[in-house]
Design an enzyme around this catalytic site. Structure first.
Site, mmCIF file in Angstrom:
data_model
loop_
_atom_site.group_PDB
_atom_site.id
_atom_site.type_symbol
_atom_site.label_atom_id
_atom_site.label_comp_id
_atom_site.label_asym_id
_atom_site.label_seq_id
_atom_site.Cartn_x
_atom_site.Cartn_y
_atom_site.Cartn_z
ATOM 1 N N ASP A 281 -30.775 -0.456 10.065
ATOM 2 C CA ASP A 281 -30.370 -0.579 11.454
ATOM 3 C C ASP A 281 -29.415 0.534 11.865
ATOM 4 O O ASP A 281 -28.914 1.292 11.037
ATOM 5 C CB ASP A 281 -29.706 -1.938 11.698
ATOM 6 C CG ASP A 281 -30.710 -3.074 11.816
ATOM 7 O OD1 ASP A 281 -31.916 -2.788 11.951
ATOM 8 O OD2 ASP A 281 -30.296 -4.245 11.783
ATOM 9 N N LYS B 73 -31.247 -0.916 16.625
ATOM 10 C CA LYS B 73 -31.165 -1.579 17.912
ATOM 11 C C LYS B 73 -29.811 -1.284 18.525
ATOM 12 O O LYS B 73 -28.818 -1.122 17.843
ATOM 13 C CB LYS B 73 -31.297 -3.105 17.751
ATOM 14 C CG LYS B 73 -32.577 -3.563 17.092
ATOM 15 C CD LYS B 73 -32.541 -5.063 16.889
ATOM 16 C CE LYS B 73 -33.779 -5.553 16.163
ATOM 17 N NZ LYS B 73 -33.725 -7.011 15.926
ATOM 18 N N MET C 177 -20.835 -8.576 20.198
ATOM 19 C CA MET C 177 -21.728 -8.020 21.230
ATOM 20 C C MET C 177 -21.342 -8.520 22.617
ATOM 21 O O MET C 177 -22.187 -8.820 23.451
ATOM 22 C CB MET C 177 -23.186 -8.383 20.916
ATOM 23 C CG MET C 177 -23.656 -7.913 19.545
ATOM 24 S SD MET C 177 -25.173 -8.712 18.958
ATOM 25 C CE MET C 177 -24.570 -10.373 18.554
#
Length: 251
Positions: free
Chosen positions: A44, A66, A179
């Site tokens: 990632d 991502k 996030m």
């Protein structure tokens, strides 16, 4: 062979590895070993170059990173890559930042492997909440401040259910939002409207445990303003423990 067994010579095997929050020295010894032994590494965006450099020069490196509002590779395709590479007989490392089982979708990927009868193991990593706060001098629990901690995703769940804001606001917990930068204004408003004092200390930890780590502190009523000064990856911490940052910071 069960999912807990060692890999066989005839079939592939997948190791789901948490790379930790950023500092490459926080990778576990087992994570270090399986990365070195991997035929394929599927990684990632938040995995550091130092950790990626541990892989064999012969290993196939597949980036599936991502970031907010943009998926380089859709989750279904990531699942299929893991299945295909394992069925081809490879030792596969699925490498994720932090810990794969804390907002990392690791469980979803393992479900897909299990459906294809592919053997796997899980190598835990230090999750961002534990690593970033430790490097910021913010204890998640403290006898004089908080007896428990909750980890919350800043993303709305995929089925659209709302976070239990009232429950969060009524507890004497440290709240850690992953996030959450884009939703900082909403987080601020929901916590205050559900009972948390607008003077409650909070912090945003940007690039936690990395050389460029930065910690922004203020009051809950200032959270959205602080967020405009921060860049991803960043962690939001709400609770009186954040007031200890200036006394305990060491990194």
């Amino acid at each position: 062979m069960t999912a807990h067994s060692s890999p066989s010579t005839s079939r592939g095997f997948v190791s789901l590895v948490g790379a930790g929050p950023g500092d490459p020295d926080l990778l576990t010894v087992k994570g270090y070993r399986v990365i070195q032994q991997a035929d394929v590494v599927v990684y990632d965006r938040l995995v550091s170059p130092e950790i990626l450099s541990l892989a064999s020069t012969k290993a196939e490196m597949i980036y599936v990173g991502k970031k907010l509002d943009y998926h380089c590779v859709p989750q279904e395709q990531i699942n299929q890559i893991l299945v295909d590479k394992a069925l081809a007989g490879n030792k596969v490392v699925r490498l994720k930042g932090g810990d794969s089982f804390i907002f990392g979708r690791g469980g979803e990927e393992l479900e897909e492997l299990a459906e294809h009868d592919i053997d796997f193991e899980v190598v835990p990593g230090i999750t961002a909440a534990a690593g970033a706060t430790a490097y910021a001098g913010i204890p998640l629990t403290h006898r004089d401040h908080a007896q428990s901690v909750q980890f919350i995703t800043g993303h709305i769940q995929k089925d659209g259910r709302e976070i239990e804001w009232h429950s969060l606001a009524q507890s004497n917990n440290t709240l850690v939002f992953y996030m959450g930068l884009k939703q900082s204004g909403y987080i601020e408003q929901q916590l205050m409207s559900n009972g948390i004092d607008q003077q409650m200390p909070c912090a945003i930890i940007e690039n936690g445990t990395r050389r460029e780590q930065r910690v922004l502190t203020g009051k809950l009523s200032e959270l959205s303003e602080l967020a405009t000064q921060a860049v991803s990856p960043a962690l939001i911490v709400v609770g009186s423990v954040t007031s200890l940052h200036h006394k305990l910071k060491w990194f």
